[in-house]
Motif scaffolding. Structure first.
Motif, PDB file in Angstrom:
ATOM      1  N   THR A  26       0.832  -1.212   0.000  1.00 21.53           N
ATOM      2  CA  THR A  26       0.000   0.000   0.000  1.00 21.53           C
ATOM      3  C   THR A  26       0.859   1.252   0.000  1.00 21.53           C
ATOM      4  O   THR A  26       0.495   2.251  -0.614  1.00 21.53           O
ATOM      5  CB  THR A  26      -1.001   0.016   1.174  1.00 21.53           C
ATOM      6  N   ARG A  27       2.026   1.204   0.646  1.00 25.12           N
ATOM      7  CA  ARG A  27       2.942   2.356   0.601  1.00 25.12           C
ATOM      8  C   ARG A  27       3.394   2.610  -0.839  1.00 25.12           C
ATOM      9  O   ARG A  27       3.425   3.741  -1.290  1.00 25.12           O
ATOM     10  CB  ARG A  27       4.139   2.144   1.500  1.00 25.12           C
ATOM     11  N   GLU A  30       0.517   4.088  -2.769  1.00 23.00           N
ATOM     12  CA  GLU A  30       0.327   5.490  -2.382  1.00 23.00           C
ATOM     13  C   GLU A  30       1.383   6.391  -3.009  1.00 23.00           C
ATOM     14  O   GLU A  30       1.066   7.482  -3.491  1.00 23.00           O
ATOM     15  CB  GLU A  30       0.343   5.625  -0.857  1.00 23.00           C
ATOM     16  N   ARG A  33       0.532   6.598  -6.768  1.00 22.52           N
ATOM     17  CA  ARG A  33      -0.665   7.414  -6.973  1.00 22.52           C
ATOM     18  C   ARG A  33      -0.346   8.899  -6.766  1.00 22.52           C
ATOM     19  O   ARG A  33      -0.731   9.744  -7.570  1.00 22.52           O
ATOM     20  CB  ARG A  33      -1.769   6.950  -6.032  1.00 22.52           C
TER      21      ARG A  33
END
Length: 154
Positions: A26-27, A30, A33
């Protein structure tokens, strides 16, 4: 080459599990993104895929690149960028000298071994979608941030 070796010595884990894969993955998503990158992220522990996410703008081609980069890391035990660079430093290319099917192996940056201290490589974290050095740098950045957080006690 010394920098690439130093990265593998520095970016090692005391442990790595499903929750770590989620947090690291997820890091990376992120970071991608926030920077407007069209990347695919993949994290595996051995053959077990623990995390996979494709941001908008990616395609199945990114999945193919991921598989090819992972095969290089598994075979050589080093980051895919380091393997490719080792051939470039000798004045040749991985494709010319490795004698491996380029449809199955890609020594392009973006796949980094998940290394357990005292054990060695146990998995991979891979990014595909940027130029190879940028893929590599993004993985190294995320690993550094993740391990820094882990070592400071989250």
């Amino acid at each position: 080459m010394a920098e690439l070796q130093e990265q593998e010595e520095r970016l090692q884990f005391d442990r790595f599990d499903h929750d770590d894969a989620w947090a690291l993955g997820t890091r990376l998503v992120e970071l991608g993104r926030a920077r407007g990158h069209a990347i695919t992220v993949d994290i595996r522990l051995g053959d077990h895929q623990l995390f996979h996410y494709a941001l908008p703008g990616t395609s199945a081609d990114n999945d193919d690149w991921i598989e090819r980069k992972i095969r290089v890391v598994r075979r050589f035990g080093h980051s895919s960028y380091r393997v490719g660079q080792s051939f470039r430093d000798r004045g040749t290319t991985f494709e010319e000298q490795a004698h491996l099917d380029p449809a199955r192996y890609a020594a392009h940056g973006g796949c980094f071994p998940i290394i357990l201290k005292g054990t060695g490589p146990v998995g991979t974290v891979t990014v595909s979608g940027l130029p190879q050095l940028d893929d590599h740098r993004l993985v190294v950045e995320a690993l550094g941030l993740f391990l820094e957080t882990e070592r400071s006690g989250r």
